[in-house]
Design a protein around this motif. Sequence first.
Motif, PDB file in Angstrom:
ATOM      1  N   THR A 176      32.279  87.647  23.868  1.00 49.48           N
ATOM      2  CA  THR A 176      31.023  86.911  23.707  1.00 49.48           C
ATOM      3  C   THR A 176      30.680  86.707  22.239  1.00 49.48           C
ATOM      4  O   THR A 176      30.253  85.618  21.835  1.00 49.48           O
ATOM      5  CB  THR A 176      29.880  87.667  24.410  1.00 49.48           C
ATOM      6  N   TYR A 177      30.859  87.732  21.413  1.00 47.01           N
ATOM      7  CA  TYR A 177      30.521  87.628  19.990  1.00 47.01           C
ATOM      8  C   TYR A 177      31.486  86.706  19.235  1.00 47.01           C
ATOM      9  O   TYR A 177      31.079  85.970  18.335  1.00 47.01           O
ATOM     10  CB  TYR A 177      30.566  89.007  19.318  1.00 47.01           C
ATOM     11  N   SER A 178      32.769  86.786  19.592  1.00 48.77           N
ATOM     12  CA  SER A 178      33.779  86.054  18.817  1.00 48.77           C
ATOM     13  C   SER A 178      34.039  84.649  19.335  1.00 48.77           C
ATOM     14  O   SER A 178      34.368  83.750  18.569  1.00 48.77           O
ATOM     15  CB  SER A 178      35.103  86.837  18.822  1.00 48.77           C
ATOM     16  N   GLY A 179      33.916  84.465  20.662  1.00 50.68           N
ATOM     17  CA  GLY A 179      34.266  83.180  21.254  1.00 50.68           C
ATOM     18  C   GLY A 179      35.747  82.880  21.160  1.00 50.68           C
ATOM     19  O   GLY A 179      36.173  81.736  21.336  1.00 50.68           O
ATOM     20  N   ARG A 180      36.554  83.903  20.917  1.00 53.01           N
ATOM     21  CA  ARG A 180      37.982  83.666  20.691  1.00 53.01           C
ATOM     22  C   ARG A 180      38.674  83.156  21.953  1.00 53.01           C
ATOM     23  O   ARG A 180      38.261  83.457  23.080  1.00 53.01           O
ATOM     24  CB  ARG A 180      38.657  84.938  20.197  1.00 53.01           C
TER      25      ARG A 180
END
Length: 285
Positions: A176-180
């Motif tokens: 969620t934080y990275s969107g990787r």
Amino acid sequence: MNDRVKVEIQDGVADVRLVRTDKMNALDNAMFEALIQTGEQLKGEQGLRAVVLSGEGRAFCAGLDMGNFQAMASGEREGGKGTAGPLLTPKRTPGGSNRAQHAVMVWREIPVPVIAAVHGVAFGGGFQLALAPDMRFVAHDTKMSVMEIKWGLVPDMAGMVLMRGLVRDDVARDLTYSGRIFTGEEALAMGLATRVSEHPLAEALAYAKDVAGRNPHAIRAAKRLLNLAAQGDQHEILLEESREQAALIGSPNQVEAVMANMQKRAPNFTEAEVETPAPVPFGAR
């Protein structure tokens, strides 16, 4: 059904396909509506035994249509994610979903097993849509992402509810934080894919056909119990196990399952309703 979703039902298996192929099945207002209408219709479909959800063309679902992002860039706050009004609308389903969330959660609410066959990409809302089915058969080179952070947003199509039962808390936070972007192989290792397949749609349809050959009342009871297990407490789950089993034992389809196995033949199940007995207080027997 319409120009967004196509449904074919054969031998109790619904083959549901997103067919907005020119846009990689991106989610516009019409797609949200088609997903909801299709899911709601399948909830009451007589004789339904299993569902396979997939996307035609190059992708399962590329996520939110670019037109929605362009509207957000202009400062528009109404109608986000294809909704008819503010995201905090008081008009929600009994399960708590707004319209966009319901386009995803309706696939969890269908009373028979739903298998997602995922290929190409499943980004953002498309990724969350893939999480709602009971299982995900994913091509090894599929690209997946909790992509909302790229657009300055958070997952808001039931992703938080659905991810928590599949991956560790820190993994959900990382994605969620990275969107990787990650592959189908990585999704399998994390718990987001049930299996990786060279031909996920063909394998999902074959699996659904096998499920369709089982006692339909036992399959539906199993799904009710598994859904409850994700949120119920121990006492409630144990009681419901007993209630579901009491309804199944000695019922026509359960007897037929036993006889078919003993006689080494294919079973012939009926769709007649099975009555689940009321709870019996502990110590009353």
